[in-house]
Design an enzyme around this catalytic site. Sequence first.
Site, mmCIF file in Angstrom:
data_model
loop_
_atom_site.group_PDB
_atom_site.id
_atom_site.type_symbol
_atom_site.label_atom_id
_atom_site.label_comp_id
_atom_site.label_asym_id
_atom_site.label_seq_id
_atom_site.Cartn_x
_atom_site.Cartn_y
_atom_site.Cartn_z
ATOM 1 N N GLU A 1 5.696 -0.457 13.596
ATOM 2 C CA GLU A 1 6.812 0.303 14.389
ATOM 3 C C GLU A 1 6.190 1.389 14.393
ATOM 4 O O GLU A 1 5.860 2.384 13.470
ATOM 5 C CB GLU A 1 8.057 0.285 13.580
ATOM 6 C CG GLU A 1 9.155 0.938 13.952
ATOM 7 C CD GLU A 1 9.031 2.478 13.892
ATOM 8 O OE1 GLU A 1 8.924 3.254 14.757
ATOM 9 O OE2 GLU A 1 9.929 2.658 12.729
ATOM 10 N N GLY B 1 -2.813 5.183 13.765
ATOM 11 C CA GLY B 1 -2.742 4.490 12.585
ATOM 12 C C GLY B 1 -2.512 3.172 12.654
ATOM 13 O O GLY B 1 -3.179 2.160 12.140
ATOM 14 N N GLY B 2 -1.351 2.781 13.273
ATOM 15 C CA GLY B 2 -0.913 1.587 13.510
ATOM 16 C C GLY B 2 -1.854 1.004 14.521
ATOM 17 O O GLY B 2 -2.226 -0.459 14.260
ATOM 18 N N LYS C 1 0.888 -1.097 0.063
ATOM 19 C CA LYS C 1 0.092 0.187 -0.209
ATOM 20 C C LYS C 1 0.923 1.322 -0.070
ATOM 21 O O LYS C 1 1.630 1.377 0.989
ATOM 22 C CB LYS C 1 -1.073 -0.087 1.235
ATOM 23 C CG LYS C 1 -1.617 1.371 1.583
ATOM 24 C CD LYS C 1 -2.660 1.547 0.364
ATOM 25 C CE LYS C 1 -3.587 2.893 0.833
ATOM 26 N NZ LYS C 1 -2.680 3.995 0.839
ATOM 27 N N CYS D 1 12.262 8.223 13.415
ATOM 28 C CA CYS D 1 11.427 7.359 14.340
ATOM 29 C C CYS D 1 12.272 7.471 15.763
ATOM 30 O O CYS D 1 11.888 6.863 16.808
ATOM 31 C CB CYS D 1 10.951 6.211 14.103
ATOM 32 S SG CYS D 1 11.927 5.396 12.962
ATOM 33 N N GLU E 1 5.235 11.291 21.904
ATOM 34 C CA GLU E 1 6.211 11.592 20.867
ATOM 35 C C GLU E 1 5.597 12.940 20.128
ATOM 36 O O GLU E 1 4.530 13.248 19.775
ATOM 37 C CB GLU E 1 6.173 10.750 19.780
ATOM 38 C CG GLU E 1 7.255 11.086 18.455
ATOM 39 C CD GLU E 1 7.228 10.023 17.533
ATOM 40 O OE1 GLU E 1 8.518 9.663 16.888
ATOM 41 O OE2 GLU E 1 6.182 9.198 17.189
ATOM 42 N N GLY F 1 4.704 3.880 11.090
ATOM 43 C CA GLY F 1 3.832 5.175 11.003
ATOM 44 C C GLY F 1 3.433 5.388 12.309
ATOM 45 O O GLY F 1 4.166 5.276 13.404
ATOM 46 N N SER F 2 2.298 6.027 12.502
ATOM 47 C CA SER F 2 1.903 6.797 13.609
ATOM 48 C C SER F 2 1.263 5.625 14.544
ATOM 49 O O SER F 2 0.681 4.694 14.029
ATOM 50 C CB SER F 2 0.726 7.958 13.400
ATOM 51 O OG SER F 2 -0.430 7.132 12.920
#
Length: 505
Positions: A263, A243-244, A182, A300, A389, A239-240
Site C-alpha cells: 500500500e 521503497g515499495g 521487519k 495515506c 503525493e 510505505g513509500s
Amino acid sequence: MKFEPHGKHLVAGNWIAGENVFASSPAHGPSHQFSVGTPSHVDAACQAAEEAFWTFGYSSRAERAAFLNVIADEIEARAEAITEIGSQESGLPEARLMGERGRTVGQLRLFANHILQGDYLDVRHDLALPDRAPVPRPDIKLVQRPIGPVAVFGASNFPLAFSTAGGDTAAALAAGCPVVVKGHSAHPGTGEIIAEAVCAAIQKCDVHPGVFSLIQGGKRDVGTSLVQHSLINAVGFTGSLAGGRALFDLCAQRPNPIPFFGELGSVNPMFLLPGAVASRGVQIGTGWAASLTMGAGQFCTNPGVAVVIDGPEAEAFVQSAKSALEAVSSQVMLTDGIADAYRAGQSRVANSDGVEEIFSSQCADRSASPFLYETTGDQWLRNGNLAEEVFGPLGLVVRVQDIAQMKEVALALEGQLTCTAHMDEADSDLAKCLLPIFERKAGRVLFNGFPTGVEVCDAMVHGGPYPASTNFGATSVGTLSIRRFLRPVCLQDLPAALLPDDFEK
C-alpha cells in the site's frame, strides 16, 4: 506496567541481541539502544516460521481465534506503557495512540470472529456424478488454505495498527500463516512491547514459538534478505512508492516469485460538483481543512487535491479552506525524514509552473504546518508532478473550466486509494457519469465525506490500482484482507477419513 526496552530481536520465542546497535530518535523522552538486524537473524526467523507452519497452518479455527484474542488481551494489559513509549517515539498525542491501540486489538478480535464463521474458506462442493455419460464426474471440493510464512513490514505512520501486530499480521495469523515482522526504526520500542505481548500469548496458548518473530533495525540487506528468502510466501508492506516498488521488484525477481501486497499512498482527490459547491462550498472548505491537517496530514488517505469548476462558488470554497488552515497550529511529524520529505514536496509544488500560493506557513525541524495552493485544469493535465503525493498537510485546488474538463482530470488520474464526490441531488446526473471513472481509479469511492480515517469492517477496501497499491485485487484493511494469505486447493475424491474440519462449518 513500567516498560524499559531491552533492544533485542524476538526470534522463535527467544530474545536475541546483535553485534551492532542503533539509537531511537524519539520526538520527546529518552532515546534507547536497539540491536541491528542481520540476514542471519532473518534466516533463523524464517526457518522457525516454516517449522511452525506445519502445526499452526493446520490448527483449528477455534485455536487460532483464541490465540488472536489472547494477543489482544496481552496488548490491553500493557496499555499505559504502550501509550507512553508510542507517544515518545512518534510524537503522536496520547489520545491518538489510545485510539490506535483500540483499533489494533479490534482488528485482532474481528479476525477471530471472522474465521470462526468460516465464510472466508469459500468452501465449494460438486458432488460426484458416477452415472453421467459419456464420462462420470468425480467428487470435487474446494477450500482456501494458508500459503505459509509471511513477511510484514511495519509502517512509519501507524506504530500500532499497521505495524508489529497490525492488520497484516492479524490477517496472516488468522489465515494460519506464521509472520516475520521487519520492525520500523521510527518506533522500535513500541514494536518491542507489542512483540512481548505476542510472545506472552504464544506461551499462554502453547503455540509454536516460530509463529511470530520481530527483527529490528538493519539496512537494506535485512529487507532484501527477508523478501527474497525462499521460505517467505508473501509480503505485506505500507510505505513509500519508492521503497515499495523496490521490494516489489525483488519479489518478482525471485526464482519463485511471490505476491507483494504494497500500500503505497495516494493524493485521494475530491471532486466538488456544482450543486454542492453552490449550496455548501464554505462548509466543504472548512471540512476539507480539518481532514487535510488531521494528524499532520500523515495518513495515506489524506485528501491532498480538490477539483472544482472555476467561478465565484469555487472562490468561496477556497477562502473558507484558507481561513480554516490559518487557525491550524504546527504539529510534530513522525520522523525527521518525513518532515524533510514534506518540505521537499512543498517546495516542488510551490515551484511548479502555473501554481499559485493561497496560504503559506513556516516549517522547521520535525514540525509541519499547512500550505494551500491552486492551479488550473490545464496546468494539472500538463504537469504530472502535481499528481504526486505530498505526505503532510498540503492541499492543492485544481480549478477546471467546466464539467468536460473535470471529467478529463478524472480520466487522467493514476490509481488512488480513494476518490470523493461532494454532490447534491442536482448533481446526480454528473455523479452518475463520474462514478464508473472513480471505480476504475480507486479502491474506495466516497460521497459527501472525507477519506481520512478507514473503518475496519467486512466491506472496507483499502487499496486500489497501481501506484496506490501493487495489487488492485486486494485490501490491507477489513476482513477481505485475509484472502492475500490464502490460496484455493481442490480436493478430488477425497476419502471421508481425510475430510478436514473446515468442511464442517
